[in-house]
Motif scaffolding. Structure first.
Motif, PDB file in Angstrom:
ATOM      1  N   ALA A  55       0.845  -1.192   0.000  1.00 25.57           N
ATOM      2  CA  ALA A  55       0.000   0.000   0.000  1.00 25.57           C
ATOM      3  C   ALA A  55       0.883   1.245   0.000  1.00 25.57           C
ATOM      4  O   ALA A  55       1.888   1.306   0.711  1.00 25.57           O
ATOM      5  CB  ALA A  55      -0.903  -0.011   1.227  1.00 25.57           C
ATOM      6  N   TYR A  56       0.529   2.233  -0.814  1.00 21.23           N
ATOM      7  CA  TYR A  56       1.288   3.481  -0.895  1.00 21.23           C
ATOM      8  C   TYR A  56       0.417   4.636  -0.428  1.00 21.23           C
ATOM      9  O   TYR A  56      -0.790   4.595  -0.600  1.00 21.23           O
ATOM     10  CB  TYR A  56       1.762   3.711  -2.340  1.00 21.23           C
ATOM     11  N   PRO A  57       1.027   5.640   0.197  1.00 25.37           N
ATOM     12  CA  PRO A  57       2.470   5.821   0.402  1.00 25.37           C
ATOM     13  C   PRO A  57       3.024   4.849   1.431  1.00 25.37           C
ATOM     14  O   PRO A  57       2.329   4.435   2.345  1.00 25.37           O
ATOM     15  CB  PRO A  57       2.596   7.260   0.895  1.00 25.37           C
ATOM     16  N   LYS A  58       4.277   4.501   1.236  1.00 21.06           N
ATOM     17  CA  LYS A  58       4.987   3.559   2.104  1.00 21.06           C
ATOM     18  C   LYS A  58       6.155   4.294   2.758  1.00 21.06           C
ATOM     19  O   LYS A  58       6.931   4.957   2.081  1.00 21.06           O
ATOM     20  CB  LYS A  58       5.504   2.381   1.273  1.00 21.06           C
ATOM     21  N   VAL A  59       6.268   4.176   4.067  1.00 17.25           N
ATOM     22  CA  VAL A  59       7.337   4.849   4.810  1.00 17.25           C
ATOM     23  C   VAL A  59       8.350   3.806   5.277  1.00 17.25           C
ATOM     24  O   VAL A  59       7.970   2.758   5.793  1.00 17.25           O
ATOM     25  CB  VAL A  59       6.767   5.619   6.026  1.00 17.25           C
ATOM     26  N   ALA A  60       9.618   4.106   5.085  1.00 24.02           N
ATOM     27  CA  ALA A  60      10.694   3.215   5.532  1.00 24.02           C
ATOM     28  C   ALA A  60      11.807   4.063   6.127  1.00 24.02           C
ATOM     29  O   ALA A  60      11.995   5.221   5.740  1.00 24.02           O
ATOM     30  CB  ALA A  60      11.225   2.393   4.364  1.00 24.02           C
ATOM     31  N   ASN A  96      12.526   7.338   4.140  1.00 25.07           N
ATOM     32  CA  ASN A  96      12.068   7.299   2.753  1.00 25.07           C
ATOM     33  C   ASN A  96      10.553   7.223   2.735  1.00 25.07           C
ATOM     34  O   ASN A  96       9.962   6.408   3.448  1.00 25.07           O
ATOM     35  CB  ASN A  96      12.634   6.086   2.016  1.00 25.07           C
ATOM     36  N   ILE A  97       9.937   8.052   1.923  1.00 25.10           N
ATOM     37  CA  ILE A  97       8.490   8.014   1.740  1.00 25.10           C
ATOM     38  C   ILE A  97       8.244   7.716   0.268  1.00 25.10           C
ATOM     39  O   ILE A  97       8.475   8.568  -0.600  1.00 25.10           O
ATOM     40  CB  ILE A  97       7.828   9.347   2.143  1.00 25.10           C
ATOM     41  N   TRP A  98       7.819   6.489  -0.015  1.00 22.80           N
ATOM     42  CA  TRP A  98       7.570   6.052  -1.383  1.00 22.80           C
ATOM     43  C   TRP A  98       6.135   6.417  -1.776  1.00 22.80           C
ATOM     44  O   TRP A  98       5.185   5.963  -1.168  1.00 22.80           O
ATOM     45  CB  TRP A  98       7.795   4.553  -1.520  1.00 22.80           C
ATOM     46  N   LYS A  99       5.982   7.240  -2.797  1.00 22.06           N
ATOM     47  CA  LYS A  99       4.671   7.638  -3.326  1.00 22.06           C
ATOM     48  C   LYS A  99       4.062   6.491  -4.127  1.00 22.06           C
ATOM     49  O   LYS A  99       2.850   6.295  -4.139  1.00 22.06           O
ATOM     50  CB  LYS A  99       4.838   8.885  -4.198  1.00 22.06           C
ATOM     51  N   SER A 100       4.915   5.743  -4.820  1.00 24.67           N
ATOM     52  CA  SER A 100       4.512   4.572  -5.603  1.00 24.67           C
ATOM     53  C   SER A 100       5.691   3.614  -5.616  1.00 24.67           C
ATOM     54  O   SER A 100       6.722   3.876  -4.989  1.00 24.67           O
ATOM     55  CB  SER A 100       4.140   4.987  -7.042  1.00 24.67           C
ATOM     56  N   ALA A 101       5.572   2.533  -6.348  1.00 23.57           N
ATOM     57  CA  ALA A 101       6.678   1.570  -6.437  1.00 23.57           C
ATOM     58  C   ALA A 101       7.868   2.146  -7.191  1.00 23.57           C
ATOM     59  O   ALA A 101       8.971   1.603  -7.115  1.00 23.57           O
ATOM     60  CB  ALA A 101       6.198   0.293  -7.118  1.00 23.57           C
ATOM     61  N   LYS A 102       7.688   3.243  -7.901  1.00 19.58           N
ATOM     62  CA  LYS A 102       8.748   3.807  -8.742  1.00 19.58           C
ATOM     63  C   LYS A 102       9.372   5.100  -8.219  1.00 19.58           C
ATOM     64  O   LYS A 102      10.520   5.387  -8.535  1.00 19.58           O
ATOM     65  CB  LYS A 102       8.197   4.096 -10.152  1.00 19.58           C
ATOM     66  N   ILE A 103       8.651   5.898  -7.443  1.00 24.65           N
ATOM     67  CA  ILE A 103       9.138   7.226  -7.068  1.00 24.65           C
ATOM     68  C   ILE A 103       8.883   7.524  -5.598  1.00 24.65           C
ATOM     69  O   ILE A 103       7.863   7.093  -5.052  1.00 24.65           O
ATOM     70  CB  ILE A 103       8.504   8.324  -7.959  1.00 24.65           C
ATOM     71  N   GLY A 104       9.828   8.225  -4.971  1.00 26.76           N
ATOM     72  CA  GLY A 104       9.675   8.556  -3.559  1.00 26.76           C
ATOM     73  C   GLY A 104      10.507   9.758  -3.165  1.00 26.76           C
ATOM     74  O   GLY A 104      11.237  10.333  -3.980  1.00 26.76           O
ATOM     75  N   PHE A 105      10.384  10.138  -1.910  1.00 26.10           N
ATOM     76  CA  PHE A 105      11.137  11.248  -1.318  1.00 26.10           C
ATOM     77  C   PHE A 105      11.957  10.692  -0.162  1.00 26.10           C
ATOM     78  O   PHE A 105      11.520   9.784   0.542  1.00 26.10           O
ATOM     79  CB  PHE A 105      10.182  12.332  -0.794  1.00 26.10           C
ATOM     80  N   SER A 106      13.130  11.265   0.058  1.00 26.45           N
ATOM     81  CA  SER A 106      13.989  10.822   1.146  1.00 26.45           C
ATOM     82  C   SER A 106      14.576  12.027   1.864  1.00 26.45           C
ATOM     83  O   SER A 106      14.922  13.027   1.230  1.00 26.45           O
ATOM     84  CB  SER A 106      15.126   9.956   0.597  1.00 26.45           C
ATOM     85  N   ALA A 107      14.671  11.942   3.174  1.00 25.59           N
ATOM     86  CA  ALA A 107      15.377  12.944   3.976  1.00 25.59           C
ATOM     87  C   ALA A 107      16.430  12.201   4.787  1.00 25.59           C
ATOM     88  O   ALA A 107      16.112  11.286   5.542  1.00 25.59           O
ATOM     89  CB  ALA A 107      14.416  13.686   4.892  1.00 25.59           C
ATOM     90  N   GLU A 108      17.686  12.603   4.608  1.00 25.96           N
ATOM     91  CA  GLU A 108      18.808  11.932   5.261  1.00 25.96           C
ATOM     92  C   GLU A 108      19.560  12.942   6.116  1.00 25.96           C
ATOM     93  O   GLU A 108      19.718  14.104   5.731  1.00 25.96           O
ATOM     94  CB  GLU A 108      19.740  11.351   4.191  1.00 25.96           C
ATOM     95  N   PHE A 109      20.041  12.485   7.266  1.00 25.35           N
ATOM     96  CA  PHE A 109      20.783  13.307   8.209  1.00 25.35           C
ATOM     97  C   PHE A 109      22.081  12.570   8.536  1.00 25.35           C
ATOM     98  O   PHE A 109      22.037  11.411   8.955  1.00 25.35           O
ATOM     99  CB  PHE A 109      19.961  13.533   9.478  1.00 25.35           C
ATOM    100  N   VAL A 110      23.222  13.246   8.340  1.00 27.15           N
ATOM    101  CA  VAL A 110      24.501  12.542   8.461  1.00 27.15           C
ATOM    102  C   VAL A 110      25.494  13.328   9.313  1.00 27.15           C
ATOM    103  O   VAL A 110      26.044  14.336   8.866  1.00 27.15           O
ATOM    104  CB  VAL A 110      25.135  12.290   7.073  1.00 27.15           C
ATOM    105  N   PRO A 111      25.765  12.882  10.544  1.00 21.93           N
ATOM    106  CA  PRO A 111      26.890  13.448  11.287  1.00 21.93           C
ATOM    107  C   PRO A 111      28.182  12.757  10.834  1.00 21.93           C
ATOM    108  O   PRO A 111      28.198  11.546  10.598  1.00 21.93           O
ATOM    109  CB  PRO A 111      26.567  13.106  12.740  1.00 21.93           C
ATOM    110  N   PHE A 112      29.250  13.525  10.676  1.00 17.82           N
ATOM    111  CA  PHE A 112      30.548  12.983  10.290  1.00 17.82           C
ATOM    112  C   PHE A 112      31.521  13.136  11.449  1.00 17.82           C
ATOM    113  O   PHE A 112      31.584  14.190  12.084  1.00 17.82           O
ATOM    114  CB  PHE A 112      31.118  13.708   9.065  1.00 17.82           C
TER     115      PHE A 112
END
Length: 182
Positions: A40-45, A79-95
């Motif tokens: 089921a979409y949207p799918k959050v991971a 990651n928030i997938w709108k469909s099986a092909k396209i999605g949005f991602s927000a990443e946070f990276v401490p170095f």
């Protein structure tokens, strides 16, 4: 540079984690006996990982990680997938940077972007990049799901950060990332 126990520990940990990912690649069984249930979409991971910038190129110099210092990032994202092909991602990276017997958080990266499923376990991420170091740019990333489980998967990725700003020349870095998505 003096070989220090902490720097050696970080280098050995990086080598061990990289070896684990390589073993998972060769042991993965991508074929499945039955079709998965519909999603089921949207799918959050979410995901967590480790990133190693390997080599950075600019007009002034070429620098490599593990040569006089060690830098490692710990990306965490949604990651928030709108469909099986396209999605949005927000990443946070401490170095974290370790050199000369000390370590410190050297940079923090906010990395939003678009996800495009390419099929056969591959995903392309096109990300904008905003760093606390004053640098900004974009990062194309090729991601591969190495081992898929029912509620998670292991992945490897090759990010290629391109950065501008803060009175430094444009740079391009080749990195290696691996992690767990859930």
């Amino acid at each position: 540079m003096t070989n220090l126990p902490f720097l050696n520990f970080l280098k050995n940990t990086a080598k061990l984690l990289t070896l684990i990912v390589v073993v998972l690649i060769f042991k993965s069984n991508i074929s499945q006996a039955q079709a998965p249930p519909p999603v089921a979409y949207p799918k959050v991971a979410g995901y967590v990982g480790i990133i190693h910038p390997l080599v950075t190129f600019s007009k002034d110099e070429t620098t490599t990680n593990f040569d006089g210092y060690y830098v490692v990032g710990m990306p965490t994202g949604i990651n928030i997938w709108k469909s099986a092909k396209i999605g949005f991602s927000a990443e946070f990276v401490p170095f974290i940077r370790a050199e000369n017997g000390t370590s410190r958080m050297s940079n923090f990266l906010f990395h939003p972007g678009v996800l495009v499923a390419l099929g056969h376990g591959f995903t392309f991420a096109g990300r904008a990049a905003f760093e606390t170091s004053g640098r900004y740019g974009f990062t194309p990333v090729l991601n591969y799901a190495v081992k898929k489980n029912k509620n998670s998967n292991y992945f490897v990725a090759v990010p290629i950060p391109v950065r501008f700003g803060n009175d430094h020349p444009t740079s391009l870095t080749l990195g290696f990332q691996f992690g767990l998505a859930f």
